[in-house]
Write an enzyme that holds these catalytic residues in place. Sequence first.
Site, PDB file in Angstrom:
ATOM      1  N   TRP A  28       0.806  -1.224   0.000  1.00 57.86           N
ATOM      2  CA  TRP A  28       0.000   0.000   0.000  1.00 57.86           C
ATOM      3  C   TRP A  28       0.836   1.270   0.000  1.00 57.86           C
ATOM      4  O   TRP A  28       0.307   2.357  -0.174  1.00 57.86           O
ATOM      5  CB  TRP A  28      -0.890  -0.003   1.261  1.00 57.86           C
ATOM      6  N   ASN A  29       2.156   1.183   0.215  1.00 57.36           N
ATOM      7  CA  ASN A  29       2.893   2.423   0.519  1.00 57.36           C
ATOM      8  C   ASN A  29       3.117   3.316  -0.698  1.00 57.36           C
ATOM      9  O   ASN A  29       3.215   4.528  -0.563  1.00 57.36           O
ATOM     10  CB  ASN A  29       4.199   2.131   1.269  1.00 57.36           C
ATOM     11  N   LYS A  87      -3.905  -8.449  -7.295  1.00 54.21           N
ATOM     12  CA  LYS A  87      -4.494  -8.242  -5.964  1.00 54.21           C
ATOM     13  C   LYS A  87      -3.794  -7.074  -5.277  1.00 54.21           C
ATOM     14  O   LYS A  87      -2.673  -7.198  -4.781  1.00 54.21           O
ATOM     15  CB  LYS A  87      -4.341  -9.484  -5.072  1.00 54.21           C
ATOM     16  N   PRO A  88      -4.453  -5.905  -5.255  1.00 53.88           N
ATOM     17  CA  PRO A  88      -3.849  -4.783  -4.524  1.00 53.88           C
ATOM     18  C   PRO A  88      -3.924  -5.041  -3.028  1.00 53.88           C
ATOM     19  O   PRO A  88      -4.653  -5.937  -2.578  1.00 53.88           O
ATOM     20  CB  PRO A  88      -4.743  -3.597  -4.912  1.00 53.88           C
ATOM     21  N   GLY A  93       6.336  -6.557  -1.083  1.00 54.24           N
ATOM     22  CA  GLY A  93       5.769  -6.540   0.265  1.00 54.24           C
ATOM     23  C   GLY A  93       6.830  -6.913   1.283  1.00 54.24           C
ATOM     24  O   GLY A  93       8.034  -6.781   1.015  1.00 54.24           O
ATOM     25  N   SER A  94       6.389  -7.406   2.428  1.00 59.46           N
ATOM     26  CA  SER A  94       7.329  -7.642   3.523  1.00 59.46           C
ATOM     27  C   SER A  94       8.128  -8.932   3.315  1.00 59.46           C
ATOM     28  O   SER A  94       7.713  -9.834   2.580  1.00 59.46           O
ATOM     29  CB  SER A  94       6.563  -7.724   4.843  1.00 59.46           C
ATOM     30  N   GLU A  97      10.111  -8.465  -4.199  1.00 57.19           N
ATOM     31  CA  GLU A  97      10.769  -7.219  -3.759  1.00 57.19           C
ATOM     32  C   GLU A  97      10.335  -6.997  -2.322  1.00 57.19           C
ATOM     33  O   GLU A  97       9.159  -6.720  -2.067  1.00 57.19           O
ATOM     34  CB  GLU A  97      10.331  -6.032  -4.631  1.00 57.19           C
ATOM     35  N   LEU A  98      11.279  -7.094  -1.379  1.00 57.06           N
ATOM     36  CA  LEU A  98      10.895  -7.164   0.031  1.00 57.06           C
ATOM     37  C   LEU A  98      11.384  -5.964   0.836  1.00 57.06           C
ATOM     38  O   LEU A  98      11.783  -4.959   0.275  1.00 57.06           O
ATOM     39  CB  LEU A  98      11.416  -8.488   0.605  1.00 57.06           C
ATOM     40  N   CYS A 123      10.228   1.349   1.591  1.00 55.14           N
ATOM     41  CA  CYS A 123      11.100   0.161   1.692  1.00 55.14           C
ATOM     42  C   CYS A 123      12.553   0.568   1.873  1.00 55.14           C
ATOM     43  O   CYS A 123      13.301  -0.075   2.591  1.00 55.14           O
ATOM     44  CB  CYS A 123      10.941  -0.723   0.469  1.00 55.14           C
ATOM     45  N   GLU A 125      12.681  -4.315  10.625  1.00 55.62           N
ATOM     46  CA  GLU A 125      12.214  -3.144   9.877  1.00 55.62           C
ATOM     47  C   GLU A 125      11.217  -2.354  10.742  1.00 55.62           C
ATOM     48  O   GLU A 125      10.289  -2.931  11.303  1.00 55.62           O
ATOM     49  CB  GLU A 125      11.530  -3.616   8.583  1.00 55.62           C
TER      50      GLU A 125
HETATM   51  P1  NAD Z   1       2.672  -7.293   3.361  1.00 57.62           P
HETATM   52  O1  NAD Z   1       3.722  -8.319   3.091  1.00 57.62           O
HETATM   53  O2  NAD Z   1       1.962  -7.361   4.653  1.00 57.62           O
HETATM   54  O3  NAD Z   1       1.541  -7.342   2.218  1.00 57.62           O
HETATM   55  C1  NAD Z   1       1.846  -7.173   0.870  1.00 57.62           C
HETATM   56  C2  NAD Z   1       0.757  -7.845   0.031  1.00 57.62           C
HETATM   57  O4  NAD Z   1       0.815  -9.255   0.249  1.00 57.62           O
HETATM   58  C3  NAD Z   1      -0.656  -7.412   0.372  1.00 57.62           C
HETATM   59  O5  NAD Z   1      -1.393  -7.317  -0.823  1.00 57.62           O
HETATM   60  C4  NAD Z   1      -1.151  -8.562   1.247  1.00 57.62           C
HETATM   61  O6  NAD Z   1      -2.557  -8.727   1.236  1.00 57.62           O
HETATM   62  C5  NAD Z   1      -0.480  -9.746   0.596  1.00 57.62           C
HETATM   63  N1  NAD Z   1      -0.284 -10.931   1.449  1.00 57.62           N
HETATM   64  C6  NAD Z   1      -0.200 -10.989   2.804  1.00 57.62           C
HETATM   65  N2  NAD Z   1       0.014 -12.265   3.199  1.00 57.62           N
HETATM   66  C7  NAD Z   1       0.091 -13.020   2.082  1.00 57.62           C
HETATM   67  C8  NAD Z   1       0.327 -14.405   1.812  1.00 57.62           C
HETATM   68  N3  NAD Z   1       0.541 -15.281   2.795  1.00 57.62           N
HETATM   69  N4  NAD Z   1       0.361 -14.827   0.527  1.00 57.62           N
HETATM   70  C9  NAD Z   1       0.182 -13.952  -0.493  1.00 57.62           C
HETATM   71  N5  NAD Z   1      -0.066 -12.638  -0.308  1.00 57.62           N
HETATM   72  C10 NAD Z   1      -0.097 -12.171   0.959  1.00 57.62           C
HETATM   73  O7  NAD Z   1       3.376  -5.883   3.165  1.00 57.62           O
HETATM   74  P2  NAD Z   1       2.724  -4.451   3.305  1.00 57.62           P
HETATM   75  O8  NAD Z   1       2.540  -4.118   4.748  1.00 57.62           O
HETATM   76  O9  NAD Z   1       1.567  -4.321   2.393  1.00 57.62           O
HETATM   77  O10 NAD Z   1       3.903  -3.544   2.700  1.00 57.62           O
HETATM   78  C11 NAD Z   1       5.003  -3.111   3.433  1.00 57.62           C
HETATM   79  C12 NAD Z   1       6.218  -3.964   3.122  1.00 57.62           C
HETATM   80  O11 NAD Z   1       6.516  -3.883   1.717  1.00 57.62           O
HETATM   81  C13 NAD Z   1       7.473  -3.446   3.821  1.00 57.62           C
HETATM   82  O12 NAD Z   1       8.203  -4.536   4.313  1.00 57.62           O
HETATM   83  C14 NAD Z   1       8.228  -2.745   2.706  1.00 57.62           C
HETATM   84  O13 NAD Z   1       9.624  -2.631   2.939  1.00 57.62           O
HETATM   85  C15 NAD Z   1       7.906  -3.610   1.530  1.00 57.62           C
HETATM   86  N6  NAD Z   1       8.131  -2.911   0.263  1.00 57.62           N
HETATM   87  C16 NAD Z   1       9.211  -3.270  -0.505  1.00 57.62           C
HETATM   88  C17 NAD Z   1       9.486  -2.592  -1.695  1.00 57.62           C
HETATM   89  C18 NAD Z   1      10.679  -2.935  -2.543  1.00 57.62           C
HETATM   90  O14 NAD Z   1      10.783  -2.405  -3.650  1.00 57.62           O
HETATM   91  N7  NAD Z   1      11.589  -3.781  -2.102  1.00 57.62           N
HETATM   92  C19 NAD Z   1       8.637  -1.550  -2.088  1.00 57.62           C
HETATM   93  C20 NAD Z   1       7.544  -1.224  -1.293  1.00 57.62           C
HETATM   94  C21 NAD Z   1       7.299  -1.910  -0.111  1.00 57.62           C
END
Ligand code: NAD
Length: 459
Positions: free
Chosen positions: A131-132, A155-156, A205-206, A227-228, A261, A358
Amino acid sequence: MLHFEDINPSTGELIAEIPSTSPEQLQAAVARARAAQPAWAALGVQERIKLLGAVSERLEANAEELADLISKEMGKPRAAALGEARGWAKQAQVELQEISRAVEPEWHETDSNRVQLVRDPLGVVAAITPWNFPVGMPFQILLPALGTGNTVVFKPSEMVPLVGARIAELLGEGLPPGVLELVQGDGALGAALVESDVNMIGFVGSRATGIKIMGAAAGGLKRLVLELGGKDPLIVMGDADLESAAECAVRHSLRNSGQVCCSVERVYVADEVADVFEQLVIEKAKEWNCGDAFEEGVKMGPMVSALQLQKVEAQLTAAQAAGARIAYRGEVPAGKGFFHPPVVLTNVSADQEITHEETFGPVVSLTRFSGEEQEGVRLANDTPYGLGANVYTADVERGLRMAQGIHAGQVGVNQYLGGAPGLPWVGARQSGFGFLGGIEGHRQFTVPKSIAQPKVATQ
Ligand code: NAD
């Protein structure tokens, strides 16, 4: 039908109840994407790029409305939200041109044959995003996935469902049915999408979720780009331009309320300049006012959710219990918003949780060190992550040497990290698996195939 709540983090108010995609609807969306893929691939890259390129004008025309949605759903200050929407109206064209170059066929010859190297799409790609940067992160996956001939089920994040739906509409207009499918829901739906009949998962995501996805994808040997998260260091050597280093530390710890991130999450400052540097940081942090995302002149909006707010507070409480000191804590507005003030934390030591996990919050975390080059590199690398890093020193050769020794995808020397157009965005070590962007990144949505034929003898 199950619903989830879409909350405005500046006010705590409900924006909408969003219907979750059911398991049956998910399977149907994946099946439609599967059925649409061969014809979409057969269109050829130029035709696909033309259809996808129309999104730029639509993004520009709808940027104000999209910015409103971004600010409302995830609390980004309105001006920055507009910058994100407008920025992608331009960036989309750059990416699409690169994608077209990434899949151009190549010819290779031996004495006896001619070989053509082509790059086939993988099939159906699941795009799962955070979402960021609710426009930028999806577009980084959607454009190369679609441009190279895959179809996509998108899936957003459940934090930004309306932004997700709007960008799917703007990009999807004029595309054949099934090429871009939207599904809405939380992590459980994301997990079901990974398990479904897709060939690749493009995920931002994370790290924790990335680990789960990698495990779940193993059974089907599904291709991955992950990309984490990060825990980026900024090293301030004793001879550094302290003014610039402090500006970088504060801006990139507090921007987007620290929810980036590649935020600066750990600042290591040489003992000999630490007193002066800390004061500079405090003075600069005072300029970061926190308020409703729609308020004119606000530099920092709320945290995205009550949960994110609690996580940051819990990390700060643990840090203080372990000896860290809050040297500055700004103000937050009254009301039900999920506001966290800018914080400057000093006396942070290498063994504290806040040095390793983080934070994703508006904290400038300062640790003093000896100021020796090797020690700076060692501390920078004292993490499983490897997204970005920054080094400030008047001795540029030393800065470049340190950059060579740091395990990260992007390093800034006397500037904040950042690449140049056409370069990939890389999470080294546990900040990623595969990467996005640039020709190399776009090619990860394809598999290379060589087609050999005998050379025709010439008389
Ligand atoms: P998140 O991992 O909680 O969620 C990301 C997405 O994954 C969401 O759409 C969520 O619904 C989905 N999701 C959650 N559990 C899942 C599962 N078990 N299987 C499949 N999908 C699942 O992360 P967040 O809180 O939305 O975003 C923040 C994180 O994203 C931070 O760690 C940040 O550093 C990272 N991030 C990384 C980059 C990069 O370029 N490396 C860029 C932006 C954000």
